[in-house]
Design an enzyme around this catalytic site. Structure first.
Site, mmCIF file in Angstrom:
data_model
loop_
_atom_site.group_PDB
_atom_site.id
_atom_site.type_symbol
_atom_site.label_atom_id
_atom_site.label_comp_id
_atom_site.label_asym_id
_atom_site.label_seq_id
_atom_site.Cartn_x
_atom_site.Cartn_y
_atom_site.Cartn_z
ATOM 1 C CG PHE A 1 -6.861 9.721 -6.169
ATOM 2 C CD1 PHE A 1 -7.543 9.866 -5.046
ATOM 3 C CD2 PHE A 1 -6.414 10.874 -6.811
ATOM 4 C CE1 PHE A 1 -7.640 11.013 -4.472
ATOM 5 C CE2 PHE A 1 -6.352 12.156 -6.201
ATOM 6 C CZ PHE A 1 -7.149 12.276 -5.126
ATOM 7 C CD GLU B 1 7.470 12.370 2.211
ATOM 8 O OE1 GLU B 1 6.227 11.778 2.451
ATOM 9 O OE2 GLU B 1 8.402 12.207 2.591
ATOM 10 C CG ASP C 1 1.839 9.649 -13.195
ATOM 11 O OD1 ASP C 1 2.249 10.598 -13.629
ATOM 12 O OD2 ASP C 1 2.056 8.470 -13.547
ATOM 13 C CD GLN D 1 23.297 28.622 -33.077
ATOM 14 O OE1 GLN D 1 22.717 27.916 -33.426
ATOM 15 N NE2 GLN D 1 23.557 29.987 -33.468
ATOM 16 C CG HIS E 1 -1.666 -1.444 1.239
ATOM 17 N ND1 HIS E 1 -2.701 -1.688 0.402
ATOM 18 C CD2 HIS E 1 -1.465 -2.294 2.356
ATOM 19 C CE1 HIS E 1 -3.142 -2.750 0.748
ATOM 20 N NE2 HIS E 1 -2.642 -3.347 1.832
#
Length: 402
Positions: A401, A381, A385, A297, A153
């Protein structure tokens, strides 16, 4: 001409100066600048000379814990009566910026101690708990960890299996937590578990309680100078006085994560600044085709994009810090900044590695260490996504979710 590293383990010289293209220093108070200067000097003196070696060996420099306490980075926003610094949120952000400029693992240690251990004790604990633990945590005499994530989990902590049942004068705790920063070295753990009624509560579990053990996770490619491990609870008898009485439900644990994410917003900026400065100086010193590669560049394009991203993130951090000071910062605002700044730092580190060429993977430079560390920072934390989905729920009112 061979470039000389800013933070070479051979020279042990760190001449970092942060970019400030939009004169953001003008927005800071004298106290902010004093705090930043003190922590920057500490990082130059104590972290950069040793961190490459620590990362190569996969060891956390334990001797820094009490030194962190001495300079006041643990619990910087906690009131002085409990041992904290009583500083504002921008001061704390600048601290994490400077520390992660040294190493993400060092900032992780500070973030966990401050946001995930001291914050929940101060916010959800009793005055007796505050007086017992906070002053010692602030001094670095105790080190703490935060037990939320489990092996099965991660992004769905609400499905946690760790649980406790009530007995006459104690709670009987069983379960385990994985990927826990500071776990192998922690004296106390803030553990989130389900009670008899299935409600999530917070407990203070102390090292030495029978049945409480920790394992260290080895062979990491990321955060190698950080101590990461597993918490195991087998019939641990936790005194009832160790329950955090004001911590009710998963929302309390997530409130702690909000505090940690705020520090990450600033910390990732520090890692990006270091990579940018190393790449800029290298490009000016590295000669190819009879001129510095900074004259080409494509190199200038990379440096310009790096500075643009850093400047945007600086403004984002400052504004978020002001909102935090006014107690107005929302979960979604913090998520936006965490996601943006970590993604920016990853791009900057990747471009810096390209500018340095083969030297970009060498331990003589900090680039690859930061690049690997940021892979973890992007995940913990709340993953990259998940931050998007938090923002998406704010925009649409529909949590994707759930």
């Amino acid at each position: 001409m061979q470039a000389t590293t800013l933070t070479s383990p051979r020279t042990k010289v760190d001449s970092f100066e942060s970019p400030d293209f939009y004169c953001i220093d003008d927005l800071l108070t004298s106290e902010h600048k004093l705090v930043r200067s003190a922590v920057r000097n500490f990082v130059k003196r104590e972290i950069t000379p040793i961190v490459e070696d620590c990362a190569q060996r996969g060891e956390f420099p334990m001797h820094l814990v009490q030194k962190f306490g001495q300079i006041g980075v643990f619990g910087a926003t906690i009131p002085p009566e409990y041992g904290g610094g009583g500083l504002d949120q921008i001061s704390y952000g600048l601290m994490t910026q400077e520390i992660e400029r040294g190493d993400s693992g060092m900032r992780s240690c500070v973030s966990v101690q401050s946001s995930l251990v001291m914050y929940p004790i101060f916010t959800f604990g009793t005055d007796k708990q505050r007086k017992k633990y906070l002053p010692r945590l602030a001094k670095g005499e105790l080190i703490g960890c935060f037990g939320l994530t489990e092996a099965n989990h991660g992004s769905d902590p609400g499905s946690m299996e760790t649980n406790f049942i009530e007995r006459s004068d104690y709670y009987l705790l069983n379960g385990s937590k994985l990927w826990i920063t500071n776990a192998p070295i922690a004296d106390i753990a803030i553990v989130w578990a389900r009670n008899d009624q299935g409600k999530i509560r917070g407990l203070i579990v102390e090292r030495g309680m029978d049945g409480f053990t920790t394992n260290e996770i080895k062979n990491k490619w990321s955060l190698r100078a950080s101590s990461t491990g597993e918490l195991i609870f087998q019939d641990v008898q936790v005194p009832k006085e160790n329950l955090l009485p004001e911590a009710y439900g998963l929302k309390s644990a997530l409130k702690c994560l909000e505090q940690a994410r705020y520090g990450i917003c600033w910390g990732a900026l520090g890692a990006a600044m270091e990579c940018y400065e190393v790449a800029r100086r290298y490009a000016l010193e590295r000669i190819q085709f009879n001129k510095p590669i900074a004259s080409f560049q494509l190199i200038q394009k990379k440096l310009a994009e790096m500075l643009t991203g850093i400047t945007q993130a600086q403004l984002l951090c400052w504004r978020l810090g002001m909102l935090k000071n006014e107690d107005k910062a929302t979960v979604a605002q913090i998520s936006l900044a965490k996601r943006n700044n970590v993604e920016m730092a990853q791009r900057v580190a990747s471009d810096a590695r390209q500018i340095l060429g083969a030297m970009g993977i060498s331990g003589e430079y900090p680039i690859m260490r930061h690049l690997m560390n940021l892979e973890s920072v992007s995940t913990y934390e709340g993953t990259h996504d998940i931050q998007l989905l938090i923002l998406g729920a704010e925009i649409t009112g529909i949590p994707a979710f759930k």
